[in-house]
Design a protein around this motif. Structure first.
Motif, short mmCIF file in Angstrom:
data_model
loop_
_atom_site.label_atom_id
_atom_site.label_comp_id
_atom_site.label_asym_id
_atom_site.label_seq_id
_atom_site.Cartn_x
_atom_site.Cartn_y
_atom_site.Cartn_z
N HIS A 90 -16.24 4.47 2.01
CA HIS A 90 -15.79 5.52 2.91
C HIS A 90 -14.35 5.24 3.34
O HIS A 90 -13.90 4.09 3.34
N PRO A 91 -13.62 6.28 3.70
CA PRO A 91 -12.23 6.10 4.14
C PRO A 91 -12.18 5.33 5.46
O PRO A 91 -13.08 5.44 6.29
N VAL A 92 -11.11 4.56 5.63
CA VAL A 92 -10.84 3.90 6.92
C VAL A 92 -9.41 4.24 7.33
O VAL A 92 -8.53 4.42 6.47
N ASN A 93 -9.20 4.33 8.62
CA ASN A 93 -7.87 4.64 9.17
C ASN A 93 -7.28 5.89 8.54
O ASN A 93 -6.08 5.95 8.28
N ALA A 94 -8.11 6.89 8.28
CA ALA A 94 -7.67 8.10 7.59
C ALA A 94 -7.52 9.26 8.57
O ALA A 94 -8.22 9.33 9.58
N THR A 95 -6.63 10.16 8.24
CA THR A 95 -6.48 11.39 9.00
C THR A 95 -7.64 12.32 8.63
O THR A 95 -8.27 12.15 7.57
N PRO B 46 -6.86 9.13 1.35
CA PRO B 46 -6.75 8.03 2.32
C PRO B 46 -6.00 6.83 1.73
O PRO B 46 -6.13 6.51 0.55
N LEU B 47 -5.24 6.16 2.57
CA LEU B 47 -4.52 4.95 2.13
C LEU B 47 -5.47 3.80 1.91
O LEU B 47 -5.20 2.92 1.09
N GLU B 48 -6.60 3.79 2.64
CA GLU B 48 -7.55 2.69 2.53
C GLU B 48 -8.97 3.23 2.44
O GLU B 48 -9.35 4.13 3.17
N VAL B 49 -9.75 2.64 1.52
CA VAL B 49 -11.16 2.98 1.36
C VAL B 49 -11.95 1.68 1.41
O VAL B 49 -11.70 0.76 0.62
N PHE B 50 -12.89 1.60 2.34
CA PHE B 50 -13.77 0.44 2.46
C PHE B 50 -14.90 0.59 1.46
O PHE B 50 -15.50 1.66 1.34
N ILE C 114 0.85 -1.19 0.00
CA ILE C 114 0.00 0.00 0.00
C ILE C 114 0.88 1.24 0.00
O ILE C 114 1.84 1.34 0.77
N ILE C 115 0.54 2.18 -0.89
CA ILE C 115 1.30 3.43 -1.02
C ILE C 115 0.34 4.62 -1.05
O ILE C 115 -0.87 4.44 -1.21
N THR C 116 0.88 5.81 -0.96
CA THR C 116 0.07 7.01 -1.08
C THR C 116 -0.42 7.17 -2.52
O THR C 116 0.14 6.58 -3.46
N SER C 117 -1.42 7.99 -2.67
CA SER C 117 -2.02 8.25 -3.97
C SER C 117 -0.97 8.76 -4.96
O SER C 117 -0.11 9.56 -4.60
N PRO C 118 -1.04 8.32 -6.22
CA PRO C 118 -0.12 8.85 -7.24
C PRO C 118 -0.49 10.27 -7.67
O PRO C 118 0.23 10.89 -8.44
N GLU D 142 -11.07 14.76 4.40
CA GLU D 142 -11.50 15.97 3.71
C GLU D 142 -11.21 15.87 2.22
O GLU D 142 -12.05 16.24 1.38
N THR D 143 -10.04 15.35 1.86
CA THR D 143 -9.71 15.16 0.45
C THR D 143 -10.69 14.20 -0.20
O THR D 143 -11.21 14.47 -1.29
N TYR D 144 -10.97 13.08 0.46
CA TYR D 144 -11.91 12.08 -0.07
C TYR D 144 -13.25 12.73 -0.37
O TYR D 144 -13.79 12.60 -1.47
N PHE D 145 -13.80 13.45 0.61
CA PHE D 145 -15.12 14.05 0.43
C PHE D 145 -15.11 15.18 -0.60
O PHE D 145 -16.12 15.45 -1.23
#
Length: 169
Positions: free
Chosen positions: A130-135, A107-111, A97-101, A140-143
């Protein structure tokens, strides 16, 4: 076709397909089928690893518009023809798992949860994520990019629609 967004509840898209739900489900369940349609319009997918079971994972490479990126599904729950739950992440070529390109703190993980319901030969697919284990910043970026994600899934589901038409002859 109906598409909806729930701002803080996460992504929700509802899409109908003229196919039995077993056929729609099977499009996710084999590397050949999955590789043929997953990903936004204009992208090509190659499956590197495919272990479709709860606790298994799928690692894939997506290429399009001169870019290459890797993805990872970690399957949590699978109920044939009814339910598919997985965590989706960007990955490297080795499946880590890596950060977004993209230049954003995604988020690193999305359920994701996919449910399938069939009525009169029409299957309704509902995907919610929805994001999981996200800051908080990652959430905020996801939404903030919900509309882009809906467009991406729309292109992906257009490809699924074409795939289902082809396999039904």
């Amino acid at each position: 076709m109906e598409q909806q967004t729930q701002k803080r509840g996460g992504l929700k898209i509802v899409r109908e397909f003229k196919a039995p739900k077993t056929l729609v489900f099977d499009a996710f369940a084999s590397p050949e089928a999955f590789g043929e349609w997953w990903g936004p319009a204009g992208s090509q997918l190659s499956v590197q690893h495919f272990d479709f079971r709860a606790g298994g994972s799928t690692h894939y490479k997506m290429e399009g518009n001169g870019h290459e990126m890797w993805g990872l599904f970690q399957y949590k729950n699978i109920r044939r023809a009814d339910l598919l739950e997985f965590v989706n992440s960007f990955a490297d070529a080795e499946g880590n798992i890596i950060t977004s390109p993209f230049p954003m703190d995604f988020p690193l993980e999305v359920f994701n949860q996919i449910t399938l319901e069939e009525k009169n030969g029409i299957t309704t697919l509902t995907i919610q994520g929805h994001p999981v284990n996200a800051t908080p910043a990652q959430e905020e970026t996801y939404f903030s990019i919900m509309e882009n994600m809906q467009q991406g899934f729309s292109g992906t589901f257009d490809k699924l629609d074409a795939y289902l038409e082809k396999v039904q002859g």
